[in-house]
Design a protein around this motif. Structure first.
Motif, PDB file in Angstrom:
ATOM      1  N   ILE A   1      -8.187  -5.900 -17.283  1.00  9.09           N
ATOM      2  CA  ILE A   1      -7.965  -7.233 -17.836  1.00  9.09           C
ATOM      3  C   ILE A   1      -6.503  -7.682 -17.684  1.00  9.09           C
ATOM      4  O   ILE A   1      -6.244  -8.818 -17.244  1.00  9.09           O
ATOM      5  CB  ILE A   1      -8.418  -7.290 -19.305  1.00  9.09           C
ATOM      6  N   PRO A   2      -5.505  -6.841 -18.004  1.00 19.84           N
ATOM      7  CA  PRO A   2      -4.118  -7.287 -17.795  1.00 19.84           C
ATOM      8  C   PRO A   2      -3.830  -7.608 -16.328  1.00 19.84           C
ATOM      9  O   PRO A   2      -3.114  -8.566 -16.027  1.00 19.84           O
ATOM     10  CB  PRO A   2      -3.287  -6.104 -18.289  1.00 19.84           C
ATOM     11  N   ILE A   3      -4.398  -6.769 -15.422  1.00 17.28           N
ATOM     12  CA  ILE A   3      -4.166  -7.017 -14.001  1.00 17.28           C
ATOM     13  C   ILE A   3      -4.765  -8.350 -13.585  1.00 17.28           C
ATOM     14  O   ILE A   3      -4.129  -9.160 -12.890  1.00 17.28           O
ATOM     15  CB  ILE A   3      -4.761  -5.868 -13.159  1.00 17.28           C
ATOM     16  N   MET A   4      -5.994  -8.610 -14.006  1.00 13.27           N
ATOM     17  CA  MET A   4      -6.649  -9.866 -13.657  1.00 13.27           C
ATOM     18  C   MET A   4      -5.937 -11.057 -14.295  1.00 13.27           C
ATOM     19  O   MET A   4      -5.836 -12.141 -13.699  1.00 13.27           O
ATOM     20  CB  MET A   4      -8.105  -9.826 -14.102  1.00 13.27           C
ATOM     21  N   THR A   5      -5.447 -10.863 -15.517  1.00 20.52           N
ATOM     22  CA  THR A   5      -4.728 -11.944 -16.194  1.00 20.52           C
ATOM     23  C   THR A   5      -3.473 -12.324 -15.424  1.00 20.52           C
ATOM     24  O   THR A   5      -3.185 -13.501 -15.197  1.00 20.52           O
ATOM     25  CB  THR A   5      -4.357 -11.535 -17.628  1.00 20.52           C
ATOM     26  N   VAL A   6      -2.711 -11.293 -15.018  1.00 20.37           N
ATOM     27  CA  VAL A   6      -1.500 -11.547 -14.240  1.00 20.37           C
ATOM     28  C   VAL A   6      -1.853 -12.238 -12.933  1.00 20.37           C
ATOM     29  O   VAL A   6      -1.180 -13.188 -12.501  1.00 20.37           O
ATOM     30  CB  VAL A   6      -0.748 -10.232 -13.969  1.00 20.37           C
ATOM     31  N   PHE A   7      -2.928 -11.809 -12.290  1.00 22.83           N
ATOM     32  CA  PHE A   7      -3.351 -12.394 -11.019  1.00 22.83           C
ATOM     33  C   PHE A   7      -3.723 -13.869 -11.188  1.00 22.83           C
ATOM     34  O   PHE A   7      -3.328 -14.730 -10.390  1.00 22.83           O
ATOM     35  CB  PHE A   7      -4.537 -11.615 -10.447  1.00 22.83           C
ATOM     36  N   VAL A   8      -4.485 -14.180 -12.227  1.00 19.92           N
ATOM     37  CA  VAL A   8      -4.910 -15.566 -12.470  1.00 19.92           C
ATOM     38  C   VAL A   8      -3.703 -16.454 -12.769  1.00 19.92           C
ATOM     39  O   VAL A   8      -3.582 -17.566 -12.246  1.00 19.92           O
ATOM     40  CB  VAL A   8      -5.932 -15.623 -13.620  1.00 19.92           C
ATOM     41  N   VAL A   9      -2.791 -15.962 -13.634  1.00 17.19           N
ATOM     42  CA  VAL A   9      -1.589 -16.726 -13.961  1.00 17.19           C
ATOM     43  C   VAL A   9      -0.764 -16.974 -12.707  1.00 17.19           C
ATOM     44  O   VAL A   9      -0.263 -18.081 -12.472  1.00 17.19           O
ATOM     45  CB  VAL A   9      -0.754 -15.997 -15.030  1.00 17.19           C
ATOM     46  N   PHE A  10      -0.622 -15.936 -11.877  1.00 15.99           N
ATOM     47  CA  PHE A  10       0.120 -16.069 -10.632  1.00 15.99           C
ATOM     48  C   PHE A  10      -0.535 -17.095  -9.712  1.00 15.99           C
ATOM     49  O   PHE A  10       0.146 -17.925  -9.100  1.00 15.99           O
ATOM     50  CB  PHE A  10       0.215 -14.713  -9.928  1.00 15.99           C
ATOM     51  N   ALA A  11      -1.872 -17.042  -9.605  1.00 20.56           N
ATOM     52  CA  ALA A  11      -2.592 -17.979  -8.742  1.00 20.56           C
ATOM     53  C   ALA A  11      -2.408 -19.422  -9.212  1.00 20.56           C
ATOM     54  O   ALA A  11      -2.203 -20.336  -8.402  1.00 20.56           O
ATOM     55  CB  ALA A  11      -4.076 -17.618  -8.694  1.00 20.56           C
ATOM     56  N   ILE A  12      -2.495 -19.628 -10.536  1.00 13.56           N
ATOM     57  CA  ILE A  12      -2.311 -20.976 -11.080  1.00 13.56           C
ATOM     58  C   ILE A  12      -0.881 -21.474 -10.830  1.00 13.56           C
ATOM     59  O   ILE A  12      -0.661 -22.610 -10.413  1.00 13.56           O
ATOM     60  CB  ILE A  12      -2.637 -20.994 -12.577  1.00 13.56           C
ATOM     61  N   ALA A  13       0.095 -20.583 -11.093  1.00 12.64           N
ATOM     62  CA  ALA A  13       1.489 -20.956 -10.894  1.00 12.64           C
ATOM     63  C   ALA A  13       1.772 -21.267  -9.429  1.00 12.64           C
ATOM     64  O   ALA A  13       2.449 -22.244  -9.100  1.00 12.64           O
ATOM     65  CB  ALA A  13       2.407 -19.834 -11.384  1.00 12.64           C
ATOM     66  N   LEU A  14       1.230 -20.442  -8.537  1.00 10.20           N
ATOM     67  CA  LEU A  14       1.441 -20.648  -7.109  1.00 10.20           C
ATOM     68  C   LEU A  14       0.843 -21.975  -6.656  1.00 10.20           C
ATOM     69  O   LEU A  14       1.450 -22.725  -5.884  1.00 10.20           O
ATOM     70  CB  LEU A  14       0.832 -19.488  -6.315  1.00 10.20           C
ATOM     71  N   THR A  15      -0.371 -22.258  -7.141  1.00 11.75           N
ATOM     72  CA  THR A  15      -1.021 -23.527  -6.784  1.00 11.75           C
ATOM     73  C   THR A  15      -0.209 -24.715  -7.272  1.00 11.75           C
ATOM     74  O   THR A  15      -0.007 -25.695  -6.539  1.00 11.75           O
ATOM     75  CB  THR A  15      -2.437 -23.590  -7.389  1.00 11.75           C
ATOM     76  N   THR A  16       0.266 -24.629  -8.514  1.00 14.01           N
ATOM     77  CA  THR A  16       1.059 -25.729  -9.082  1.00 14.01           C
ATOM     78  C   THR A  16       2.350 -25.934  -8.304  1.00 14.01           C
ATOM     79  O   THR A  16       2.727 -27.065  -7.966  1.00 14.01           O
ATOM     80  CB  THR A  16       1.384 -25.436 -10.559  1.00 14.01           C
ATOM     81  N   ILE A  17       3.048 -24.846  -8.001  1.00 11.07           N
ATOM     82  CA  ILE A  17       4.329 -24.932  -7.299  1.00 11.07           C
ATOM     83  C   ILE A  17       4.147 -25.469  -5.889  1.00 11.07           C
ATOM     84  O   ILE A  17       4.893 -26.335  -5.433  1.00 11.07           O
ATOM     85  CB  ILE A  17       5.015 -23.548  -7.274  1.00 11.07           C
TER      86      ILE A  17
END
Length: 414
Positions: A18-34
């Protein structure tokens, strides 16, 4: 015997995954936004790739021509855009007044004046704002110094060091005039010309080019109430701007006023002042408009534009003025709310305000349609007319200074 494999307990598995997936999802959202935010920069750096067009079945006979880019790369596209922008400036900046002082020549000594010469209004605000920080964009200084070989830099350098005077609203007045977007505001800045007497002699035998600007844009109305110096509203000439004009008239052999604003300022006093020789309206010039201004002033370009609004003698006498905020809450609806923090309100909330609205009650009688109709039915009866004028349409109480479609040229006809 084979040893039994140890099975990971579900709780441990979830604690790891779960922590790994959470970090991955947050990273994906941040990358998309940026990447969405920096799309223009990424496209410029990495390229956009090639375009592919697919013709759907059954559309062979449709008339659907795709736009064909004339440029093969971004630099060529920029150069093409700059040429068009310059053409727009050449053909869009309006000569409002001229007693024969214009055109100047390239070697005419000139003295540029005003806070808006150093800090010009380049564009609107909000979605009307543009980035004019690129090297190819023309500031007012660049446009004037390229157009004239004899610019009074002694005065300009001293003006840059002078104190500024802020003309501010006389009192807080609720919602009116405030804006949520950068690039627009209420305060009006100008240099203190009473402190520039030491360089007044440098202006002798020069033509003063005086810049007056007003920034406005999305998110709020201009200020409609009195300022602390008695200026009746944001589009009238302030006391310190009059001091600048008096300085120019006293020390220069000619005065040209440049209106750096998209709004129709209240300038009857400038039109009727015989010591002000010419007036130009350049609106907001974008990247190339100040290059066009210099070329029009020195005669390289013949002005041909016409105004797309009506300049009135007194903006407070316009019939639509009563529908703007007057500080009493006359534009506020009690059953609606909004937040000033428009960008993050959806996520974090914010202080709530009653929502203001503007009532458009004029119907088809907007701008020149109202003025011309009012004239036809005999509404204008003031005898306060400029010298040589007999038509009450141009009276200085509630009439017109420059009608819709007005504009001068250097061309004369026999």
């Amino acid at each position: 015997m084979k040893k039994n494999k140890l099975k990971m307990r579900g709780g441990v598995f979830r604690a790891i995954v779960i922590p790994i997936m959470t970090v991955f999802v947050v990273f994906a959202i941040a990358l998309t936004t940026i990447t969405n935010y920096f799309t223009p920069s990424l496209d410029s750096f990495l390229g956009k790739g090639s375009k592919a067009y697919i013709t759907s079945s059954g559309t062979k006979d449709w008339n659907a021509s795709y736009y064909d880019f004339a440029a093969s790369n971004s630099e060529e596209a920029l150069n093409n855009s700059a040429k068009i922008a310059e053409q727009v400036g050449n053909e869009g900046e309006v000569l409002l007044k001229n007693d024969g002082t214009l055109p100047l020549t390239k070697d005419t000594p000139v003295t540029p004046m005003g806070y808006d010469y150093i800090n010009p209004v380049m564009s609107g605000s909000g979605s009307g704002s543009t980035n004019t920080s690129s090297d190819y964009a023309y500031t007012a200084e660049r446009g004037i110094t390229e157009a004239f070989s004899n610019v009074n830099t002694t005065f300009v350098d001293a003006m840059k060091k002078a104190e500024t005077v802020t003309t501010a609203p006389a009192a807080a007045s609720g919602e009116g005039g405030q804006t949520a977007f950068l690039g627009a505001g209420l305060n009006l800045e100008e240099y203190d010309f009473s402190k520039l007497d030491s360089v007044a002699e440098s202006c002798k035998d020069t033509v003063g080019i005086v810049f007056l600007g007003r920034a406005s844009g999305e998110g709020g109305d201009l200020y409609t109430l009195e300022y602390d110096d008695g200026t009746p509203h944001q589009l009238a000439v302030t006391k310190v701007e009059r001091a600048m004009l008096d300085y120019a008239k006293a020390n220069c052999k000619g005065v040209v006023v440049v209106l750096n604003t998209t709004n129709t300022m209240q300038v009857a006093e400038l039109q009727d002042d015989k010591d002000i020789n010419a007036i130009m309206q350049i609106a907001t010039p974008g990247a190339m408009g100040f290059k066009s201004l210099g070329k029009i002033l020195n005669g390289s370009v013949n002005p041909s534009a016409r105004i797309v609004d009506t300049f009135s003698s007194d903006l407070t006498k316009q019939p639509t003025f009563v529908n703007f905020n007057n500080g009493t809450g006359n534009t506020v609806y009690e059953n609606t709310e909004y937040t000033r923090d428009i960008w993050l309100a959806k996520f974090k909330g914010g202080a709530q305000f009653q929502a203001p609205f503007r009532e458009y009650e004029e119907g088809v009688y907007m701008g020149y349609r109202w003025y011309e109709t009012a004239s036809d039915v005999g509404y204008f009866d003031s005898t306060n007319l400029p010298e040589g004028e007999s038509d009450p349409y141009y009276n200085r109480d509630d009439g017109v200074v420059y009608p819709f479609g007005y504009g001068l040229s250097y061309t004369t006809y026999d």
